[in-house]
Design a protein around this motif. Structure first.
Motif, PDB file in Angstrom:
ATOM      1  N   GLU A   1      98.049  43.350 -31.292  1.00 39.81           N
ATOM      2  CA  GLU A   1      96.678  43.315 -30.791  1.00 39.81           C
ATOM      3  C   GLU A   1      96.231  41.858 -30.738  1.00 39.81           C
ATOM      4  N   SER A   2      95.253  41.587 -29.850  1.00 37.71           N
ATOM      5  CA  SER A   2      94.891  40.189 -29.593  1.00 37.71           C
ATOM      6  C   SER A   2      93.383  40.033 -29.457  1.00 37.71           C
ATOM      7  N   ILE A   3      92.944  38.809 -29.692  1.00 38.00           N
ATOM      8  CA  ILE A   3      91.580  38.360 -29.393  1.00 38.00           C
ATOM      9  C   ILE A   3      91.702  37.265 -28.338  1.00 38.00           C
ATOM     10  N   LEU A   4      90.947  37.378 -27.257  1.00 36.47           N
ATOM     11  CA  LEU A   4      90.930  36.335 -26.234  1.00 36.47           C
ATOM     12  C   LEU A   4      89.479  36.109 -25.828  1.00 36.47           C
ATOM     13  N   LYS A   5      88.911  34.990 -26.296  1.00 35.35           N
ATOM     14  CA  LYS A   5      87.509  34.667 -26.026  1.00 35.35           C
ATOM     15  C   LYS A   5      87.450  33.257 -25.462  1.00 35.35           C
ATOM     16  N   GLN A   6      87.218  33.169 -24.127  1.00 34.49           N
ATOM     17  CA  GLN A   6      87.137  31.867 -23.494  1.00 34.49           C
ATOM     18  C   GLN A   6      85.759  31.256 -23.746  1.00 34.49           C
ATOM     19  N   LYS A   7      85.714  29.928 -23.849  1.00 30.66           N
ATOM     20  CA  LYS A   7      84.470  29.240 -24.166  1.00 30.66           C
ATOM     21  C   LYS A   7      83.470  29.306 -23.017  1.00 30.66           C
ATOM     22  N   LYS A   8      83.953  29.210 -21.773  1.00 27.38           N
ATOM     23  CA  LYS A   8      83.052  29.186 -20.609  1.00 27.38           C
ATOM     24  C   LYS A   8      82.738  30.616 -20.171  1.00 27.38           C
ATOM     25  N   GLU A   9      81.456  31.000 -20.294  1.00 31.33           N
ATOM     26  CA  GLU A   9      81.006  32.296 -19.827  1.00 31.33           C
ATOM     27  C   GLU A   9      80.074  32.105 -18.629  1.00 31.33           C
ATOM     28  N   PHE A  10      80.120  33.020 -17.655  1.00 31.18           N
ATOM     29  CA  PHE A  10      79.291  32.893 -16.449  1.00 31.18           C
ATOM     30  C   PHE A  10      78.991  34.280 -15.905  1.00 31.18           C
ATOM     31  N   GLN A  11      78.067  34.314 -14.986  1.00 33.32           N
ATOM     32  CA  GLN A  11      77.698  35.563 -14.305  1.00 33.32           C
ATOM     33  C   GLN A  11      77.810  35.340 -12.806  1.00 33.32           C
ATOM     34  N   PHE A  12      78.588  36.176 -12.164  1.00 32.46           N
ATOM     35  CA  PHE A  12      78.708  36.131 -10.712  1.00 32.46           C
ATOM     36  C   PHE A  12      78.137  37.430 -10.154  1.00 32.46           C
ATOM     37  N   ARG A  13      76.981  37.256  -9.501  1.00 34.06           N
ATOM     38  CA  ARG A  13      76.219  38.403  -9.017  1.00 34.06           C
ATOM     39  C   ARG A  13      75.903  39.335 -10.186  1.00 34.06           C
ATOM     40  N   THR A  14      76.448  40.503 -10.232  1.00 33.29           N
ATOM     41  CA  THR A  14      76.111  41.433 -11.325  1.00 33.29           C
ATOM     42  C   THR A  14      77.208  41.514 -12.372  1.00 33.29           C
ATOM     43  N   LYS A  15      78.231  40.686 -12.240  1.00 31.70           N
ATOM     44  CA  LYS A  15      79.384  40.779 -13.140  1.00 31.70           C
ATOM     45  C   LYS A  15      79.403  39.598 -14.100  1.00 31.70           C
ATOM     46  N   ASN A  16      79.597  39.917 -15.385  1.00 27.83           N
ATOM     47  CA  ASN A  16      79.764  38.893 -16.417  1.00 27.83           C
ATOM     48  C   ASN A  16      81.250  38.669 -16.658  1.00 27.83           C
ATOM     49  N   SER A  17      81.630  37.414 -16.755  1.00 34.19           N
ATOM     50  CA  SER A  17      83.040  37.100 -16.966  1.00 34.19           C
ATOM     51  C   SER A  17      83.134  35.797 -17.738  1.00 34.19           C
ATOM     52  N   GLU A  18      84.358  35.388 -18.015  1.00 36.22           N
ATOM     53  CA  GLU A  18      84.609  34.146 -18.740  1.00 36.22           C
ATOM     54  C   GLU A  18      85.872  33.511 -18.210  1.00 36.22           C
ATOM     55  N   ILE A  19      85.991  32.208 -18.453  1.00 42.41           N
ATOM     56  CA  ILE A  19      87.142  31.476 -17.932  1.00 42.41           C
ATOM     57  C   ILE A  19      87.499  30.376 -18.912  1.00 42.41           C
ATOM     58  N   GLY A  20      88.795  30.109 -19.050  1.00 38.04           N
ATOM     59  CA  GLY A  20      89.251  29.078 -19.972  1.00 38.04           C
ATOM     60  C   GLY A  20      90.747  28.885 -19.878  1.00 38.04           C
TER      61      GLY A  20
END
Length: 799
Positions: free
Chosen positions: A395-414
């Protein structure tokens, strides 16, 4: 607090402070004025005491000279030194002399220093005074005098020698009368002490006070009230000791009742004067502050009510600073009215400009978030966070530092990437585990993660589809995977670097093969204790141009209920707070993660909470947890019981091997192996026996079977290659030797063996490459004076 209250507070405090300073200064001055004459008066009394003693001494010395001139008196004293009856018959005569000269002591002392007769106390005689200094002086022919404390009390005693060697001792006792004569007035009282013992007092007044006040509590220069009067007490030590060792001290009580009354009246007059001055200053301050406050209130009212006519409110005729402030306010009000007329138009223009700029920024942000979202969608297929089967759970944890919202969707990138894949190598199934961290934040890191994931996915797919790739050993596959990733990222010329752990996991044996490219060290959690699996940096980041040409493969054996944690540096990049302070600092303790793993008892969810609780996570965070055979219903891997016959054969084989009967041992072990092949130790022992018997073909088979079941034994990788070389299976021998070189690149014995294998197969490039490494390594070890293994005997191996 109002402005007026502040002014009053400042003025009052300053006046009060000034009064206190003056009062303190006045007290010091009065005390100094009072103390100095009283101390001088007391000192004069001590001097009078000494003068009186000197006067008495001169009188006694004069009397002694008169005695020497009077032949009758001298004859009586000299004859009486041996005849007490004679002296007793003349006692009245000598008492008259004592009265005439005001003496209280008259003694006749023999030449041996013993008292013959005391005229003032005839019944007391016979005591020895030969050790007294004044007696010794007189026995030596000198007249001596001193203060001395005797049976009669403190007194001035003078000794004088007679012609026949005897001597006389006369003196005056320092009694109350003597002390009263010294004080000479009713307002000065004196007491004389010898250490803590009272010797004499001048009257009842000081005697009554000293009854309840021991000498130890009397402080020099103290004032007190007693019997309705006020006194000043001082203590003066007696310095002129002469031939005595007495420690005398004068205690004087000086009546200063009249001085006390005068001082009290002076304080009343000064207090009334200070109070009058204080009230006057406050009145002036009130009138002054009222003028200032009224002007400030008028100015404040005009500021709060700009619609009113300020000329009727503010006194513009004032010449002080408040009048200047009023003029400035009137001028400023005019400018504000002028500015207000054009302000609305300017606000509308600026609002429109800001609206246009905001629209442009929003449009650009939407495009940027669109790029971010597209990149995150591309990375998602390359990411795998979970895996589970009957032996292994990941099992894993993956939490990217950069979070953003594109239209109605929340996502993250790193830049962090986790991947779990399955491949088959040499007929065995392996899990491929990747945890990577690309250099940079947000889109830069995501670009590196996208390239890393794409190339890695291509390698996995090619392995799954290609039989030739599936024939590679785990070490060879990891080295080829690293080399391919390094060749891709090195083309970016250092602008894109990736730290990573790439691992192969054999679920059957618990073998974990890994490469660590400058990634945080893996952590093993076993029996409630967390430790690092790696302890040194072997590789730089993938893409580093000066990286090692070949990686070192680490092999670890996982036991049932073991947890392995693989994580990016986000687990260590915590912003911590100092205890009891708001100051923050970056964590530099790499063992903090170990303690958090132990606190969480290996639970990944609790570990994430503890990381957030410990501090602020400042980077992308990814942690993968490998749990090996942790389910309660799974039995531990043990050698299955093969029955009594199997156990008997193994037991007899062990007994025979101790007797060096290798042939019998081999037969017994081969029969046991035919019953059950679950114990890899049988393959190992049979391989050793076959090597000793020079049956290299059988030894190679047993060695391969043993290494397959127990791939952690680096030594037997070498023996397997050695036996394969003996039966001329050079390709397989090279394969096992290269596996050992991947794990132990500085094993000189293996390098010599590998050089010989490449010579036998005619691979000149590999021959030269390994030979170069071997020479450099031997030279380095010889320079360090280290011992190294030579080639093993091809004939014998110890069993």
């Amino acid at each position: 607090m109002s402005f007026r209250q502040k002014i009053f507070l400042i003025l009052s405090a300053s006046q009060l402070f000034l009064v206190l300073i003056l009062a303190f200064t006045f007290i010091q001055m009065i005390d100094r004025v009072k103390n100095e004459p009283q101390d001088k008066r007391a000192f004069d009394k001590s001097v009078d005491f000494q003068k009186e003693l000197r006067h008495k001494e001169e009188t006694i010395r004069f009397m002694l000279k008169e005695l020497e001139r009077n032949s009758k008196t001298l004859s009586i004293l000299e004859s009486g030194s041996n005849n007490r009856a004679l002296l007793d018959s003349q006692r009245e005569y000598f008492l008259g002399i004592m009265k005439q000269y005001d003496l209280s002591i008259f003694e006749v002392i023999s030449s041996s220093g013993k008292v013959v007769y005391r005229f003032h106390r005839p019944a007391d005689f016979g005591d020895d005074k030969s050790k007294q200094k004044i007696v010794q002086e007189a026995l030596n022919g000198k007249i001596a005098s001193t203060l001395e404390l005797g049976h009669s009390g403190l007194g001035l005693r003078v000794t004088s020698p007679l012609r026949n060697g005897s001597l006389v001792l006369v003196g005056q006792v320092v009694d109350q009368k003597f002390t009263e004569n010294i004080t000479g007035s009713t307002d000065v009282h004196m007491a004389i002490y010898e250490k803590d013992k009272q010797i004499s007092v001048s009257g009842d007044q000081i005697q009554n006070y000293l009854k309840n006040h021991p000498l130890t509590v009397l402080k020099n220069g103290s004032r007190f009230a007693f019997d309705g009067k006020y006194y000043y007490l001082t203590r003066i030590p007696y310095e002129n000791k002469g031939l005595t060792n007495l420690a005398l001290e004068f205690v004087l009580m000086i009546d200063e009742t009249e001085l006390h009354t005068t001082t009290q009246n002076l304080w009343i007059y000064c207090g009334l004067l200070a109070l009058s001055i204080f009230i006057g200053i406050l009145l002036v301050s009130y009138l002054f502050s009222r003028d200032i406050i009224n002007a400030v209130k008028a100015l404040n009212f005009a500021m709060k009510n700009p619609s009113e006519d300020e000329t009727t409110i503010i006194d513009l005729d004032r010449t002080d600073e408040l009048g200047q402030m009023g003029e400035v306010f009137v001028h400023m009000k005019k400018e504000l009215l002028d500015h207000q007329l054009s302000l609305e138009r300017k606000v509308e223009e600026k609002t429109q400009e800001l609206q246009d700029t905001l629209s442009e920024v929003q449009a650009l942000k939407e495009k940027q978030d669109g790029d971010y979202y597209l990149t995150s969608l591309l990375i998602q297929p390359l990411t795998a966070l979970r895996y589970s089967d009957e032996n292994t759970k990941i099992e894993s944890i993956l939490k990217q530092k950069k979070e953003f919202q594109f239209r109605t969707k929340n996502s993250e990138i790193g830049g962090d990437l986790c991947s779990i894949q399955e491949i088959t190598l040499m007929g065995k199934d392996y899990l491929v585990i990747l945890n990577a961290d690309a250099m940079g934040k947000s889109i830069q890191g995501a670009g590196g993660a996208l390239v890393m994931g794409t190339v890695f996915k291509a390698i996995i797919t090619r392995t799954q589809l290609s039989r030739s790739n599936q024939k590679k050993t785990p070490e060879k596959w990891l080295k080829d995977c690293y080399t391919e990733l390094q060749n891709v990222f090195v083309t970016f010329d250092g602008s894109m670097l990736v730290s990573a752990v790439i691992a192969l996991f054999d679920q059957e044996t618990g073998a974990l093969y890994s490469i660590n490219a400058e990634h945080p060290w893996m952590v093993l959690y076993r029996d409630g204790k967390a430790n690092f699996l790696d302890h040194e940096l072997l590789l730089r980041k993938i893409g580093f141009t000066e990286n090692a040409p070949e990686p070192i493969i680490r092999v670890f054996k996982l036991e049932p209920n073991d947890f392995v944690f693989i994580g990016s540096d986000g687990r260590d990049d915590l912003l911590l707070k100092r205890p009891g302070s708001e100051e923050t600092f970056m964590n530099e303790d790499e063992t903090l993660f170990l303690r958090l793993v132990e606190l969480a008892n290996g639970d990944l969810g609790d570990l994430e909470k503890l990381l957030h609780h410990a501090g602020e996570i400042t980077d992308d965070l990814s942690i993968m947890k490998i749990a090996y055979k942790t389910e309660a219903e799974l039995p531990l891997q043990k050698i299955p019981s093969a029955g009594d016959e199997y156990n008997r054969l193994v037991k007899e084989g062990i007994q025979e091997i101790r007797k060096k009967n290798l042939t019998v041992t081999r037969e017994l072990f081969e029969k046991a192996l035919a019953i059950s092949d679950a114990d890899p130790g049988l393959f190992k022992q049979l391989a050793r026996i076959c090597i000793n018997q020079k049956d290299f073909s059988a030894a190679a088979g047993y060695s391969e079977s043993y290494v397959t079941k127990f791939p952690f034994d680096n030594e037997f990788l070498y023996y397997t290659s050695f036996t394969l070389r003996k039966i001329k299976e050079y390709s397989k021998a090279i394969e096992f030797s290269e596996r050992l070189r991947s794990r132990e690149p500085e094993n000189i014995r293996n390098l010599k063996h590998l050089v010989e294998l490449y010579r036998l197969v005619g691979n000149r490039s590999k021959f030269r490459f390994i030979m170069t490494n071997l020479k450099a390594l031997v030279a380095e070890k010889e320079a360090r004076d280290e011992d190294y293994d030579q080639d093993i005997s091809s004939e014998t191996i110890l069993v």
